[in-house]
Write an enzyme that holds these catalytic residues in place. Structure first.
Site, PDB file in Angstrom:
ATOM      1  CG  ASP A  67       5.040 -26.527  -9.609  1.00 53.06           C
ATOM      2  OD1 ASP A  67       4.317 -27.432 -10.066  1.00 53.06           O
ATOM      3  OD2 ASP A  67       6.270 -26.657  -9.462  1.00 53.06           O
ATOM      4  CG  ASP A 136      17.696 -25.704 -10.878  1.00 57.81           C
ATOM      5  OD1 ASP A 136      16.934 -26.552 -10.366  1.00 57.81           O
ATOM      6  OD2 ASP A 136      17.305 -24.594 -11.284  1.00 57.81           O
ATOM      7  CG  HIS A 138      13.729 -26.778  -9.429  1.00 55.99           C
ATOM      8  ND1 HIS A 138      13.658 -26.184 -10.667  1.00 55.99           N
ATOM      9  CD2 HIS A 138      13.124 -27.999  -9.601  1.00 55.99           C
ATOM     10  CE1 HIS A 138      13.046 -26.980 -11.510  1.00 55.99           C
ATOM     11  NE2 HIS A 138      12.717 -28.092 -10.903  1.00 55.99           N
ATOM     12  CD  GLU A 143      14.272 -22.815 -10.896  1.00 57.36           C
ATOM     13  OE1 GLU A 143      15.063 -23.691 -10.504  1.00 57.36           O
ATOM     14  OE2 GLU A 143      13.653 -22.926 -11.984  1.00 57.36           O
TER      15      GLU A 143
HETATM   16  P1  PGA Z   1      11.017 -33.807 -14.157  1.00 54.67           P
HETATM   17  O1  PGA Z   1      11.029 -32.451 -13.308  1.00 54.67           O
HETATM   18  O2  PGA Z   1      10.279 -34.791 -13.348  1.00 54.67           O
HETATM   19  O3  PGA Z   1      10.282 -33.481 -15.429  1.00 54.67           O
HETATM   20  O4  PGA Z   1      12.437 -34.174 -14.374  1.00 54.67           O
HETATM   21  C1  PGA Z   1      11.301 -32.519 -11.963  1.00 54.67           C
HETATM   22  C2  PGA Z   1      11.332 -31.125 -11.387  1.00 54.67           C
HETATM   23  O5  PGA Z   1      11.668 -30.177 -12.108  1.00 54.67           O
HETATM   24  O6  PGA Z   1      11.046 -30.987 -10.199  1.00 54.67           O
END
Ligand code: PGA
Length: 257
Positions: A67, A136, A138, A143
């Site tokens: 992304d 959450d 995702h 999401e």
């Molecule tokens: P993070 O994010 O590694 O910064 O915790 C993970 C994600 O949002 O997929």
């Protein structure tokens, strides 16, 4: 799903790095799917170490990132292009021309997303996709309630994600872009192997939902229960809500994989 519960993020990341290195040794022109965020940093560090000390060769490897924020130029310090260059690509011998990240400034985002999908297909599909997980649930920026068959497209970030990612924008969640381009859930599920990492108590609910919860778009990562080769590397903190923790350790210790 294969679950590996580790004493800390470092030992989990070393195991994940081994899977990536094995793939590249077998298939030097492997197509990797890569992730940003705090979670994969130790994995990238270990791959850099393997490149420097053990000669792990990335010269023919291709990569597609999950992304990118919409509206951020690649030169922005918070862009995922910058993140990948600084934390990984600039430290290994990958050909930058073979590293693909969605363009946050694409004029026609929809057409750009379709091209991204096409490029993945043209390169033979993703051999191994590295994933983190949001608090959450995702994966990518897909999401809660994202379609399980979604393809690369524009996504609206959830309020929790804006809060979680504010740390990359000087702590100000108002500076976090509201929109991003993300591979879809369907795109991710097409990868031949998945390596998901999750560390810390803040991820424990999402991890529980992913591994033991019913498969539901409410916790998008739970779709990985349907993937035939999904490897999950977590630490004790991320694992602490799991009901069958001892069983997962038992299976891993049986050492049949
Ligand atoms: P993070 O994010 O590694 O910064 O915790 C993970 C994600 O949002 O997929």
């Amino acid at each position: 799903m294969e679950i590996s519960i580790n004493k800390d993020s470092k030992s989990a990341s070393l195991k994940a790095a081994k899977l990536v290195a094995e793939l590249i040794s077998k298939k030097p022109d492997a197509v990797l799917g890569l992730a940003t965020g705090g979670t994969p940093l130790e994995l990238y560090d270990e791959l850099v170490r393997m490149h420097k000390n053990d000669g792990l060769d990335f010269s023919k490897v291709k990569s597609f990132n999950l992304d990118e924020y919409l509206g951020l130029p690649a030169s922005d310090p918070a862009s995922y292009r910058r993140f990948m260059d600084e934390n990984f690509f600039d430290k290994i011998n990958i050909d930058k021309a073979n590293t693909f990240i969605p363009d946050g400034l694409a004029k026609d985002a929809r057409a750009h997303c379709a091209e991204y999908e096409e490029k993945i297909r043209a390169m033979g599909g993703i051999d191994l996709q590295v994933l983190g997980i949001g608090a959450d649930g995702h994966i990518g920026f897909n999401e809660p309630l994202s379609s399980f068959s979604s393809r690369t497209g524009v996504r609206v970030l959830a309020p929790e994600t804006l809060k979680d990612n504010a740390r990359f924008f000087g702590g100000d969640e108002n500076k976090v872009p509201r929109l991003a381009i993300s591979m879809g859930v369907g795109t991710i599920m097409d990868a031949r192997k998945i390596v998901l990492l999750a560390f810390g108590k803040s991820k424990s609910e999402a991890v529980e939902g992913m591994i033991e919860g019913p498969v539901s778009a409410f916790i998008v990562a739970s779709i990985l229960q349907f993937h035939e080769s999904a490897h999950v590397f977590i630490d004790e903190d991320a694992a602490y809500r799991l009901t069958r923790k001892d069983y997962y350790k038992w299976v891993e210790n049986a050492n049949v994989f």
